[in-house]
Write an enzyme that holds these catalytic residues in place. Structure first.
Site, short mmCIF file in Angstrom:
data_model
loop_
_atom_site.label_atom_id
_atom_site.label_comp_id
_atom_site.label_asym_id
_atom_site.label_seq_id
_atom_site.Cartn_x
_atom_site.Cartn_y
_atom_site.Cartn_z
CG HIS A 232 -0.22 -0.07 2.52
ND1 HIS A 232 0.23 1.05 3.19
CD2 HIS A 232 0.13 -1.12 3.29
CE1 HIS A 232 0.81 0.69 4.32
NE2 HIS A 232 0.76 -0.63 4.40
CG ASP A 233 -0.35 4.22 1.37
OD1 ASP A 233 -1.22 4.97 0.89
OD2 ASP A 233 -0.56 3.48 2.35
N GLY B 53 4.99 -1.02 2.75
CA GLY B 53 4.17 0.17 2.57
C GLY B 53 4.97 1.46 2.51
#
Length: 256
Positions: A119-120, A137
């Site tokens: 994520h991200d 992340g």
């Protein structure tokens, strides 16, 4: 071009000349650009926007909920550019509200089998991630970086443009542009000279980067002292400036 055994959600937007193989699942809030190709057994969930000319091989999982315990089902996004090759069993997760609400992938990248992009993350253009390379992340990967097989990158780490990590490396700190790193944890192992040659940098620029590497790693200086010495060279060479700017923006500190 869409197999009768594929599932396409009625709200999904599919471009022209898109091939979708059997048992592939395209969910709601997914937008796919022209000329993309999906093998069998690919899963794409949204909100996800995919550009043109991308290839997805079997068992890739794209746009799934992230593995962050703070994630509460928010409508975060995954954005993918053009002409990427995403091989078998690659996993790419959407963003979280703790960052910019999105994971972003550039163009012309190759993600080999079993790569994980959390994520991200922000991945640039022309990046190669070899088999089983994984980035946690909030990791940023610069253009033309190469991550060797089984490389593991800690959350919030930055990998600079044209950097290279060897296989089985554990990356706990930022890897500056043009630097080769390996080990567990990884340490600098030299300059990515071959990458500079292949990408057409002038001899003058290659020399400037070599001198900058020596200043940073071989002259016994602290990072702060090295950066201060490199500021003058950065005014004359944009690659040295790229290196200096990267170090100045590092939050985790660079590999040493």
């Amino acid at each position: 071009m869409i197999d009768k055994l594929a599932y396409i959600h009625p709200d999904a937007k599919i471009g022209n000349n898109v091939t979708i193989g059997p048992w592939t699942y395209i969910g709601a809030d997914v937008e796919i650009g022209d000329d993309c190709w999906f093998s069998s057994h690919v899963v794409v969930k949204g909100p996800t926007v995919i550009g043109k000319g991308n290839k997805f091989y079997q068992f890739a999982s794209v746009g799934e909920d992230c593995q962050d315990k703070k994630f509460a089902g928010e409508a975060t996004r995954l954005i993918i550019g053009d002409n990427n090759v995403i091989r078998e069993s690659v996993t790419i997760h959407r963003g979280t509200t703790q960052d910019n609400w999105e994971t972003r992938i550039g163009s012309n990248n190759l993600f080999m089998a079993y790569v994980h992009i959390a994520h991200d993350c922000v991945v640039g253009n022309n990046v190669i991630m070899s088999n089983n390379a994984s980035i946690a992340g909030h990791v940023h990967v610069g253009d033309y970086a190469i991550l060797g097989g089984m490389t593991g990158v800690h959350q919030f780490v930055k990998i600079g443009a044209h950097a290279f990590t060897a296989g089985y490396s554990l990356i706990l700190n930022d890897v500056p542009p043009f630097v080769m790193a390996s080990g567990q944890p990884a340490v600098p192992r030299g300059l990515n000279s071959e990458g500079l040659k292949r990408r057409g940098f002038s001899k003058e620029s290659q020399l400037a980067v070599r001198r900058a590497y020596k200043t940073l790693y071989r002259n016994g200086l602290t990072v702060e002292e090295a950066v201060e010495q490199l500021k003058e060279a950065a005014e004359d060479d944009e690659q040295v400036k790229l290196l200096v700017d990267f170090i100045a923006s590092s939050n985790r500190g660079i590999v040493r």
